[in-house]
Design a protein around this motif. Sequence first.
Motif, short mmCIF file in Angstrom:
data_model
loop_
_atom_site.label_atom_id
_atom_site.label_comp_id
_atom_site.label_asym_id
_atom_site.label_seq_id
_atom_site.Cartn_x
_atom_site.Cartn_y
_atom_site.Cartn_z
N CYS A 17 0.86 -1.19 0.00
CA CYS A 17 0.00 0.00 0.00
C CYS A 17 0.89 1.23 0.00
CB CYS A 17 -0.91 -0.01 1.22
SG CYS A 17 -2.06 1.38 1.26
N ARG A 18 0.71 2.09 -1.00
CA ARG A 18 1.51 3.30 -1.14
C ARG A 18 0.61 4.45 -1.57
NH1 ARG A 18 7.32 1.95 -3.35
NH2 ARG A 18 7.53 -0.18 -2.62
N THR A 19 1.24 5.61 -1.68
CA THR A 19 0.55 6.74 -2.29
C THR A 19 1.43 7.27 -3.41
OG1 THR A 19 1.47 8.34 -0.75
CG2 THR A 19 -0.68 7.40 -0.19
N GLN A 20 0.80 7.99 -4.31
CA GLN A 20 1.53 8.68 -5.38
C GLN A 20 0.80 9.98 -5.66
OE1 GLN A 20 1.38 5.68 -8.50
NE2 GLN A 20 -0.33 6.68 -9.48
N ASN A 21 1.32 10.74 -6.59
CA ASN A 21 0.70 12.02 -6.95
C ASN A 21 0.64 12.95 -5.74
OD1 ASN A 21 -0.50 13.88 -8.65
ND2 ASN A 21 -2.55 13.03 -8.43
N GLY A 22 1.78 13.07 -5.06
CA GLY A 22 1.85 13.96 -3.91
C GLY A 22 0.97 13.53 -2.75
N GLY A 23 0.74 12.22 -2.64
CA GLY A 23 -0.09 11.71 -1.55
C GLY A 23 -1.57 11.74 -1.84
N ARG A 24 -1.96 12.12 -3.05
CA ARG A 24 -3.38 12.24 -3.38
C ARG A 24 -4.00 10.95 -3.90
NH1 ARG A 24 -2.49 17.83 -6.39
NH2 ARG A 24 -1.45 16.32 -7.71
N THR A 25 -3.18 9.99 -4.30
CA THR A 25 -3.71 8.75 -4.86
C THR A 25 -3.18 7.57 -4.06
OG1 THR A 25 -3.73 9.73 -7.07
CG2 THR A 25 -3.88 7.33 -6.94
N ARG A 26 -4.09 6.75 -3.59
CA ARG A 26 -3.73 5.52 -2.89
C ARG A 26 -3.52 4.43 -3.94
NH1 ARG A 26 -7.80 3.66 1.57
NH2 ARG A 26 -7.06 5.64 2.39
N VAL A 27 -2.50 3.62 -3.75
CA VAL A 27 -2.19 2.53 -4.68
C VAL A 27 -2.03 1.24 -3.88
CG1 VAL A 27 -0.61 1.67 -6.45
CG2 VAL A 27 -0.95 4.15 -6.18
N LEU A 28 -2.78 0.23 -4.25
CA LEU A 28 -2.62 -1.11 -3.68
C LEU A 28 -2.06 -2.01 -4.76
CD1 LEU A 28 -6.01 -1.68 -1.80
CD2 LEU A 28 -3.86 -0.77 -0.89
N LYS A 29 -1.12 -2.87 -4.40
CA LYS A 29 -0.53 -3.79 -5.37
C LYS A 29 -0.26 -5.12 -4.71
CE LYS A 29 3.23 -4.49 -8.51
NZ LYS A 29 4.61 -4.72 -8.29
N ALA A 30 -0.52 -6.19 -5.43
CA ALA A 30 -0.23 -7.53 -4.94
C ALA A 30 -0.01 -8.44 -6.14
CB ALA A 30 -1.36 -8.06 -4.08
N GLU A 31 0.74 -9.50 -5.92
CA GLU A 31 1.00 -10.48 -6.97
C GLU A 31 0.69 -11.87 -6.47
OE1 GLU A 31 5.00 -10.19 -8.41
OE2 GLU A 31 4.83 -8.05 -8.83
N GLY A 32 0.24 -12.71 -7.39
CA GLY A 32 -0.03 -14.10 -7.08
C GLY A 32 0.09 -14.93 -8.34
N LEU A 33 -0.14 -16.20 -8.20
CA LEU A 33 -0.08 -17.11 -9.34
C LEU A 33 -1.47 -17.68 -9.61
CD1 LEU A 33 3.18 -19.10 -8.57
CD2 LEU A 33 2.85 -17.34 -10.31
N PHE A 34 -1.81 -17.81 -10.88
CA PHE A 34 -3.06 -18.43 -11.28
C PHE A 34 -2.84 -19.06 -12.64
CE2 PHE A 34 -7.18 -18.49 -13.41
CZ PHE A 34 -7.95 -19.15 -12.46
N ALA A 35 -3.12 -20.33 -12.75
CA ALA A 35 -3.01 -21.06 -14.02
C ALA A 35 -1.65 -20.85 -14.69
CB ALA A 35 -4.14 -20.67 -14.96
N GLY A 36 -0.60 -20.78 -13.88
CA GLY A 36 0.75 -20.64 -14.42
C GLY A 36 1.18 -19.22 -14.72
N VAL B 193 1.70 -15.13 -13.64
CA VAL B 193 1.85 -14.20 -12.53
C VAL B 193 0.75 -13.15 -12.69
CG1 VAL B 193 3.32 -12.46 -11.45
CG2 VAL B 193 4.35 -14.54 -12.43
N ILE B 194 -0.12 -13.07 -11.70
CA ILE B 194 -1.20 -12.10 -11.73
C ILE B 194 -0.74 -10.90 -10.91
CG2 ILE B 194 -3.62 -11.65 -11.24
CD1 ILE B 194 -3.20 -13.92 -13.26
N VAL B 195 -0.76 -9.74 -11.52
CA VAL B 195 -0.40 -8.50 -10.83
C VAL B 195 -1.67 -7.67 -10.69
CG1 VAL B 195 1.05 -6.44 -10.86
CG2 VAL B 195 1.91 -8.57 -11.85
N LEU B 196 -2.13 -7.53 -9.46
CA LEU B 196 -3.32 -6.72 -9.16
C LEU B 196 -2.87 -5.34 -8.71
CD1 LEU B 196 -5.51 -9.11 -6.96
CD2 LEU B 196 -5.78 -8.61 -9.39
N THR B 197 -3.48 -4.31 -9.26
CA THR B 197 -3.18 -2.95 -8.84
C THR B 197 -4.49 -2.16 -8.80
OG1 THR B 197 -1.08 -3.10 -10.05
CG2 THR B 197 -1.75 -0.92 -9.28
N ALA B 198 -4.66 -1.38 -7.73
CA ALA B 198 -5.84 -0.52 -7.61
C ALA B 198 -5.39 0.89 -7.29
CB ALA B 198 -6.76 -1.03 -6.52
N TYR B 199 -6.09 1.85 -7.88
CA TYR B 199 -5.83 3.27 -7.66
C TYR B 199 -7.12 3.92 -7.19
CZ TYR B 199 -1.94 2.17 -10.77
OH TYR B 199 -0.83 1.60 -11.36
N ALA B 200 -7.03 4.76 -6.16
CA ALA B 200 -8.20 5.49 -5.67
C ALA B 200 -7.72 6.79 -5.03
CB ALA B 200 -8.98 4.67 -4.67
#
Length: 114
Positions: free
Chosen positions: A69-88, A90-97
């Motif tokens: 969990c981080r912020t960007q854009n001068g702290g105005r945007t929250r960013v969540l990121k996680a990685e996992g495996l599915f069906a071989g 690498v799934i990279v999930l990212t959310a911005y709010a």
Amino acid sequence: MTLDNLAVPLRALRLLAVDFPNLPAPDVDVSPIYPEWLRLSFHDTTCDSLAAFEQWRSVLRIGADTVDCRTQNGGRTRVLKAEGLFAGAVIVLTAYADQPAADRTPTGQAGGIR
């Protein structure tokens, strides 16, 4: 590189669409730069993207303790990121709010997020 080189993430995407059709639709990115990766991202000014991220994280059994969990854009945007495996793949999930105004700080700038 040919389309066949992207078979792993494309197969994973197909399986996700069949197995979890009711999950929120993400932005999807498959690239020959990272041919084993399937990137799913959620962009929203409300926290809906964070809720969608959590639904996908749960379904993919990616541990909550692995979420960055981080912020960007001068702290105005929250960013969540996680990685996992599915069906071989690498799934990279990212959310911005939007970060709530009361929580905005210039610290915690995103860096090195793929």
